[in-house]
Design a protein around this motif. Structure first.
Motif, PDB file in Angstrom:
ATOM      1  N   ASN A 104      -3.203   0.147 -17.767  1.00 55.83           N
ATOM      2  CA  ASN A 104      -3.555  -1.218 -18.175  1.00 55.83           C
ATOM      3  C   ASN A 104      -2.371  -2.006 -18.721  1.00 55.83           C
ATOM      4  O   ASN A 104      -2.412  -3.232 -18.774  1.00 55.83           O
ATOM      5  N   TYR A 149      -7.361 -13.435  -2.840  1.00 53.47           N
ATOM      6  CA  TYR A 149      -6.673 -12.252  -2.325  1.00 53.47           C
ATOM      7  C   TYR A 149      -6.519 -12.357  -0.802  1.00 53.47           C
ATOM      8  O   TYR A 149      -5.468 -12.027  -0.241  1.00 53.47           O
ATOM      9  N   TYR A 153       2.489  -6.902 -12.993  1.00 54.53           N
ATOM     10  CA  TYR A 153       3.163  -7.125 -11.713  1.00 54.53           C
ATOM     11  C   TYR A 153       4.401  -7.962 -11.964  1.00 54.53           C
ATOM     12  O   TYR A 153       4.394  -8.872 -12.791  1.00 54.53           O
ATOM     13  N   GLU A 212      -7.989  -3.456  -6.420  1.00 52.56           N
ATOM     14  CA  GLU A 212      -7.908  -4.150  -7.710  1.00 52.56           C
ATOM     15  C   GLU A 212      -8.621  -5.491  -7.662  1.00 52.56           C
ATOM     16  O   GLU A 212      -9.269  -5.906  -8.622  1.00 52.56           O
ATOM     17  N   ASN A 229     -12.330  -4.791  -7.914  1.00 55.51           N
ATOM     18  CA  ASN A 229     -12.733  -4.469  -9.287  1.00 55.51           C
ATOM     19  C   ASN A 229     -12.704  -5.678 -10.204  1.00 55.51           C
ATOM     20  O   ASN A 229     -13.585  -5.860 -11.042  1.00 55.51           O
ATOM     21  N   GLY A 230     -11.693  -6.509 -10.016  1.00 53.64           N
ATOM     22  CA  GLY A 230     -11.593  -7.731 -10.815  1.00 53.64           C
ATOM     23  C   GLY A 230     -12.790  -8.632 -10.545  1.00 53.64           C
ATOM     24  O   GLY A 230     -13.378  -9.208 -11.465  1.00 53.64           O
ATOM     25  N   LYS A 270       0.096   2.843  -9.651  1.00 48.89           N
ATOM     26  CA  LYS A 270       0.072   2.725 -11.110  1.00 48.89           C
ATOM     27  C   LYS A 270      -0.343   4.047 -11.758  1.00 48.89           C
ATOM     28  O   LYS A 270       0.261   4.478 -12.740  1.00 48.89           O
ATOM     29  N   TYR A 271      -1.366   4.678 -11.201  1.00 42.83           N
ATOM     30  CA  TYR A 271      -1.836   5.941 -11.775  1.00 42.83           C
ATOM     31  C   TYR A 271      -0.777   7.037 -11.650  1.00 42.83           C
ATOM     32  O   TYR A 271      -0.532   7.790 -12.593  1.00 42.83           O
ATOM     33  N   GLN A 317      -3.113   0.337  -7.231  1.00 38.99           N
ATOM     34  CA  GLN A 317      -3.739   1.077  -8.322  1.00 38.99           C
ATOM     35  C   GLN A 317      -3.298   2.545  -8.299  1.00 38.99           C
ATOM     36  O   GLN A 317      -3.016   3.132  -9.333  1.00 38.99           O
ATOM     37  N   LYS A 324      -3.389  -3.843  -2.760  1.00 37.84           N
ATOM     38  CA  LYS A 324      -3.972  -4.416  -3.980  1.00 37.84           C
ATOM     39  C   LYS A 324      -5.446  -4.770  -3.813  1.00 37.84           C
ATOM     40  O   LYS A 324      -6.070  -5.334  -4.721  1.00 37.84           O
ATOM     41  N   ASP A 383     -14.349   2.056  -4.758  1.00 40.79           N
ATOM     42  CA  ASP A 383     -14.122   3.285  -5.524  1.00 40.79           C
ATOM     43  C   ASP A 383     -15.447   3.991  -5.837  1.00 40.79           C
ATOM     44  O   ASP A 383     -15.496   4.901  -6.655  1.00 40.79           O
TER      45      ASP A 383
END
Ligand code: ARG
Length: 569
Positions: free
Chosen positions: A32, A514, A36, A497, A500-501, A5-6, A2, A494, A112
């Motif tokens: 968004n 995961y 991947y 993520e 959060n998912g 990505k940011y 993440q 990961k 987070d």
């Protein structure tokens, strides 16, 4: 990933803004849009350029090409244009920072803090007292607990409620059965099993003796009116049941904050019924009071029976109002089988019609059915499989495996319990919750494949390596020397993520899957990269740091799906 990505999104945002003022994608939008790549040789993340084609009046292929020349940044090692995608590779140093992050944040890594300051209530497990606590309750118990753990991890203030089914006509039946055939000592000794046996006998006898049902109704009415003998019997039945459930909860590491069951809401329903009446929402239909939901394509929600007695939805409405006042929740999550989906949709709608503005904070999380195949499990009730038997069988089987494969292992009972219970939870939570599950014990207990024992074995492997080492020196520089190391770090990064998912979709299987990904990446690394045998000291230390980071991430993920960690298997 993440963070990567940011970081890339910031750079990409600058490049895109310079290309055209018409592009107004926020950093979040760009994050968004990232996908991947199917394999690492194509980069770590990909940015699809198709949507930009119209605004920029260029082909996606050309846009990707242009971006590949213009995009640069400390976190990026390479950016390649392939068929309208911009494939982006992370720099090694950026990836290594993730290991430092894991070392710095430890047990918090992956969170987070998005739940800080918010309260989430979880209504789960909730068996019906004096009825069997069976595999149908596995879903609500383990999904509910896992969702609670995941929310806690994100900083939510969580309240776990066991909404016991501790009220209803079944108590009238049980009281009649007890008075006729009950044996106090037998019940003290065998607990719920004995109560279930009485309940079953009642039904058998009632088939030939219709009067028993009327007697049961009378006893229940007496209970409702506060008859002392019946109240004390009722309390005793609950106490016995709870004692037994708590053994299973203990095995699973579950503690509830509240056991306020259905009976607690008896005196809280009239106010809500009155409110419904005042609002003109109640309709009389064949003597019963209902809320008509035709407009919402649902059958009516039943509030009061013909005789004025309350129903399941009535209690749920009163309980929700009580919980909102008591806990000021930001969400209230109900985990039940999908068979109850209509019930929840109906009374959620009624709460909305009543004008409670928090109606959209109520969340129903449904799950599919469980059936059990293969070997027959021992049950004392005949046709249902009790949760405690399921766990006991798994534990016994692990004991046998240990005796055969690792007879000198210390704390065998403890390990067998962790692996046995863990295997059932893992197998269950590996599936998308809404799918029906066919439980195959042999598969759940396998050390190969996507199983709990495999995951716990991998965790134990990280412990073994670290135990044999002279310690991990975090001041020694990290280096990535091959793809296996790179893949492992990428997978570790990961985790956030996945968390959060899992929260967004109320889906613990995202964490379970995961974990399997991490185990796969770690085992590949372990087999291909000498760690303790490395003749380069710096390399050895760098790899030990990867092992330690894997241990931390796996440990954190295990917590979220309620799997115990085992140092050795
Ligand atoms: N006791 C119910 C059952 O075993 C589940 C309760 C679910 N929670 C609720 N608030 N309705 O089916």
């Amino acid at each position: 990933m993440q963070k990567f990505k940011y970081a890339v999104a910031v750079d990409l945002n600058n490049v895109l803004s310079a290309m055209s003022s018409e592009i107004n994608l926020s950093i979040e939008d760009i994050v968004n849009m990232f996908e991947y790549t199917p394999n690492s040789s194509l980069g770590d993340i990909a940015f699809p350029c198709f949507k930009l084609s119209r605004i920029l009046r260029k082909s996606p292929v050309m846009i990707a090409q242009e971006l590949s020349f213009k995009l640069s940044g400390e976190c990026i090692s390479k950016a390649e244009a392939v068929n309208g995608y911009l494939n982006i590779f992370s720099s090694d140093s950026f990836l290594c920072n993730e290991i430092c992050e894991i070392e710095a944040t430890k047990k918090k890594y992956g969170s987070d803090n998005s739940g800080v300051g918010k309260t989430a209530v979880f209504d789960y497990s909730s068996p019906n007292v004096a009825k069997p606590f069976h595999i149908g309750h596995l879903g609500t118990t383990v999904i509910g607990h896992s969702l609670k753990k995941i929310h806690e991890f994100l900083g939510y203030n969580c309240v776990g409620i066991n909404y016991l089914g501790d009220w209803g006509t079944q108590f009238g039946k049980l009281i009649v059965a007890y008075n006729l055939w009950g044996d106090k000592q037998k019940i003290e000794a065998n607990g719920v099993d004995e109560l279930v046996a009485l309940y079953v006998k009642f039904h058998q006898e009632a088939e030939v003796d219709e009067e028993l049902n009327q007697k049961a109704r009378n006893e229940f009415t007496k209970l409702e009116q506060g008859d002392e003998t019946n109240i004390s019997l009722w309390k005793w039945f609950i106490e016995l049941s709870l004692k037994e459930y708590q053994q299973t909860y203990k095995q699973l590491g579950i503690e509830f904050d509240s056991y306020k069951g259905e009976s607690f809401y008896t005196d809280k329903m009239p106010a809500q019924v009155q409110k419904l009446r005042d609002l003109g929402l109640l309709k009389i239909d064949d003597g019963a009071s209902i809320v008509d939901l035709t407009e919402y394509n649902m059958p009516p929600c039943l509030i009061l029976k013909k005789d004025g007695s309350t129903l399941y939805p009535t209690r749920d409405i009163a309980a929700a109002v009580y919980r909102k006042n008591e806990y000021k929740f930001d969400k209230c999550i109900y985990v039940t089988s999908a068979g109850q989906s209509l019930h929840f949709a109906q009374w959620f709608k009624v709460v909305e019609l009543m004008g409670y503005d928090w109606h959209d904070q109520l969340v129903h999380v449904p799950y599919g059915t469980v059936s059990i195949n293969g070997e027959k499990l021992a049950t004392r009730t005949g046709n249902v499989i009790l949760l405690k038997d399921l766990f006991a069988t798994a534990i016994d089987k692990v004991k046998d495996i240990i005796k055969e494969k690792n007879p000198n292992l210390e704390n065998q009972d403890e390990v067998a319990e962790a692996v046995g219970v863990g295997s059932v939870i893992f197998y269950y939570l590996y599936n998308n919750r809404i799918r029906d599950i066919n439980f195959i014990m042999q598969d759940a207990l396998s050390f190969e494949g996507n199983t709990g024992p495999y995951a716990q074995y991998t965790y134990a492997r990280t412990c073994g390596v670290l135990e044999k080492s002279i310690g991990v020196d975090t001041s020694v520089q990290l280096t990535i020397t091959n793809d296996d190391e790179r893949e492992l770090i990428k997978t570790l990064s990961k985790f956030g993520e996945a968390v959060n998912g899992a929260v967004k979709e109320y889906e613990p299987s995202i964490i379970t899957r995961y974990i399997i990904e991490v185990c796969g990446a770690f085992n590949k690394f372990y087999h291909n990269c000498p760690i303790l045998n490395s003749d380069n000291k710096q390399e050895m230390n760098s790899r030990l740091r990867f092992v330690k980071a894997t241990q931390t991430v796996l440990g954190n993920a295990f917590e979220l799906i309620c799997i115990k960690k085992t140092q050795k298997i």
